[in-house]
Scaffold this motif. Sequence first.
Motif, mmCIF file in Angstrom:
data_model
loop_
_atom_site.group_PDB
_atom_site.id
_atom_site.type_symbol
_atom_site.label_atom_id
_atom_site.label_comp_id
_atom_site.label_asym_id
_atom_site.label_seq_id
_atom_site.Cartn_x
_atom_site.Cartn_y
_atom_site.Cartn_z
ATOM 1 N N LEU A 5 0.869 -1.168 0.000
ATOM 2 C CA LEU A 5 0.000 0.000 0.000
ATOM 3 C C LEU A 5 0.908 1.220 0.000
ATOM 4 C CD1 LEU A 5 -2.842 1.246 0.247
ATOM 5 C CD2 LEU A 5 -2.536 1.176 2.727
ATOM 6 N N GLU A 6 0.821 2.034 -1.045
ATOM 7 C CA GLU A 6 1.739 3.150 -1.160
ATOM 8 C C GLU A 6 1.075 4.505 -1.258
ATOM 9 O OE1 GLU A 6 5.078 2.502 -3.684
ATOM 10 O OE2 GLU A 6 5.185 0.390 -3.145
ATOM 11 N N VAL A 7 -0.241 4.547 -1.514
ATOM 12 C CA VAL A 7 -0.945 5.825 -1.599
ATOM 13 C C VAL A 7 -2.352 5.658 -1.031
ATOM 14 C CG1 VAL A 7 -1.926 7.570 -3.159
ATOM 15 C CG2 VAL A 7 0.333 6.630 -3.627
ATOM 16 N N VAL A 8 -2.760 6.616 -0.223
ATOM 17 C CA VAL A 8 -4.133 6.709 0.266
ATOM 18 C C VAL A 8 -4.677 8.047 -0.217
ATOM 19 C CG1 VAL A 8 -5.594 6.903 2.313
ATOM 20 C CG2 VAL A 8 -3.695 5.263 2.285
ATOM 21 N N VAL A 9 -5.807 8.013 -0.896
ATOM 22 C CA VAL A 9 -6.456 9.232 -1.376
ATOM 23 C C VAL A 9 -7.247 9.830 -0.225
ATOM 24 C CG1 VAL A 9 -8.132 10.166 -3.004
ATOM 25 C CG2 VAL A 9 -6.555 8.372 -3.734
ATOM 26 N N LEU A 10 -7.013 11.089 0.036
ATOM 27 C CA LEU A 10 -7.644 11.773 1.161
ATOM 28 C C LEU A 10 -8.530 12.897 0.637
ATOM 29 C CD1 LEU A 10 -7.429 11.624 4.294
ATOM 30 C CD2 LEU A 10 -5.751 13.424 4.138
ATOM 31 N N PRO A 11 -9.833 12.861 0.928
ATOM 32 C CA PRO A 11 -10.730 13.901 0.420
ATOM 33 C C PRO A 11 -10.686 15.166 1.277
ATOM 34 C CG PRO A 11 -11.998 12.280 1.634
ATOM 35 C CD PRO A 11 -10.570 11.803 1.638
ATOM 36 N N VAL A 12 -10.401 16.282 0.632
ATOM 37 C CA VAL A 12 -10.336 17.573 1.323
ATOM 38 C C VAL A 12 -11.079 18.616 0.502
ATOM 39 C CG1 VAL A 12 -8.131 17.011 2.461
ATOM 40 C CG2 VAL A 12 -8.125 18.253 0.288
ATOM 41 N N SER A 13 -11.487 19.692 1.153
ATOM 42 C CA SER A 13 -12.238 20.743 0.457
ATOM 43 C C SER A 13 -11.348 21.855 -0.087
ATOM 44 C CB SER A 13 -13.293 21.341 1.387
ATOM 45 O OG SER A 13 -12.668 21.937 2.515
ATOM 46 N N GLY A 67 -13.468 15.136 4.455
ATOM 47 C CA GLY A 67 -13.588 14.816 5.874
ATOM 48 C C GLY A 67 -14.170 13.444 6.158
ATOM 49 N N SER A 68 -14.380 12.619 5.140
ATOM 50 C CA SER A 68 -15.048 11.334 5.340
ATOM 51 C C SER A 68 -14.116 10.184 5.721
ATOM 52 C CB SER A 68 -15.851 10.955 4.089
ATOM 53 O OG SER A 68 -15.003 10.811 2.966
ATOM 54 N N MET A 69 -12.817 10.385 5.693
ATOM 55 C CA MET A 69 -11.883 9.319 6.092
ATOM 56 C C MET A 69 -11.775 9.302 7.610
ATOM 57 S SD MET A 69 -10.818 7.705 3.402
ATOM 58 C CE MET A 69 -9.252 6.943 3.728
ATOM 59 N N ARG A 70 -11.904 8.138 8.183
ATOM 60 C CA ARG A 70 -11.871 7.984 9.628
ATOM 61 C C ARG A 70 -10.846 6.929 10.027
ATOM 62 N NH1 ARG A 70 -14.207 12.066 9.402
ATOM 63 N NH2 ARG A 70 -16.299 12.558 10.063
ATOM 64 N N GLY A 115 -11.858 17.372 8.917
ATOM 65 C CA GLY A 115 -12.437 16.364 9.790
ATOM 66 C C GLY A 115 -11.992 14.942 9.510
ATOM 67 N N ASN A 116 -11.075 14.724 8.556
ATOM 68 C CA ASN A 116 -10.478 13.401 8.390
ATOM 69 C C ASN A 116 -9.717 13.096 9.674
ATOM 70 O OD1 ASN A 116 -11.116 12.875 5.503
ATOM 71 N ND2 ASN A 116 -9.835 14.677 5.185
ATOM 72 N N THR A 117 -9.895 11.891 10.234
ATOM 73 C CA THR A 117 -9.289 11.601 11.531
ATOM 74 C C THR A 117 -8.151 10.604 11.427
ATOM 75 O OG1 THR A 117 -10.854 9.824 12.086
ATOM 76 C CG2 THR A 117 -11.449 12.087 12.749
ATOM 77 N N TRP A 118 -7.212 10.781 12.333
ATOM 78 C CA TRP A 118 -6.009 9.970 12.412
ATOM 79 C C TRP A 118 -5.848 9.421 13.824
ATOM 80 C CZ3 TRP A 118 -2.681 9.313 8.242
ATOM 81 C CH2 TRP A 118 -2.919 10.114 7.122
#
Length: 142
Positions: A5-13, A67-70, A115-118
């Motif tokens: 796994l080398e890339v995670v797409v993160l949705p931002v505004s 912000g939907s990634m949790r 609001g994407n959380t880590w």
Amino acid sequence: MDWTLEVVVLPVSDLERAKAFYRDQVGFTLDHDTENEHMHVIQLTPPGSGCSIVIGTLPSQNEMKPGSMRGLQLVVADAEAARNELISRGVEASELMVFGPEDGGTFFGFADPDGNTWAVQQLKIRAEKPLIPLEARGRFGA
């Protein structure tokens, strides 16, 4: 066969706000910021990681709600030091939570401006055995 796994797409505004947050406050390395008439893609990588995040305007990114990634998870050798570093850079972080005394049982969390959380997990063994050895980081861009 390895599957990495080398890339995670993160949705931002807001791409510029997200780039500044992850680069300047969280401390990820800006790998590239590419823009043309078809798209705008920004890739950032946590220090020592083989996996990056990508923010941008590609169709797959536009389909995801900002912000939907949790519960994306980072791992550090010292959670208290990592939390203090983020707080010193203006990132709001939760208190340390200890679920068990064994290595891997300490966590804290934070969220990006959308609001994407880590979750940040402490694995002390990473101080002795990083996933990507220091001498290899320059060769692979990590």
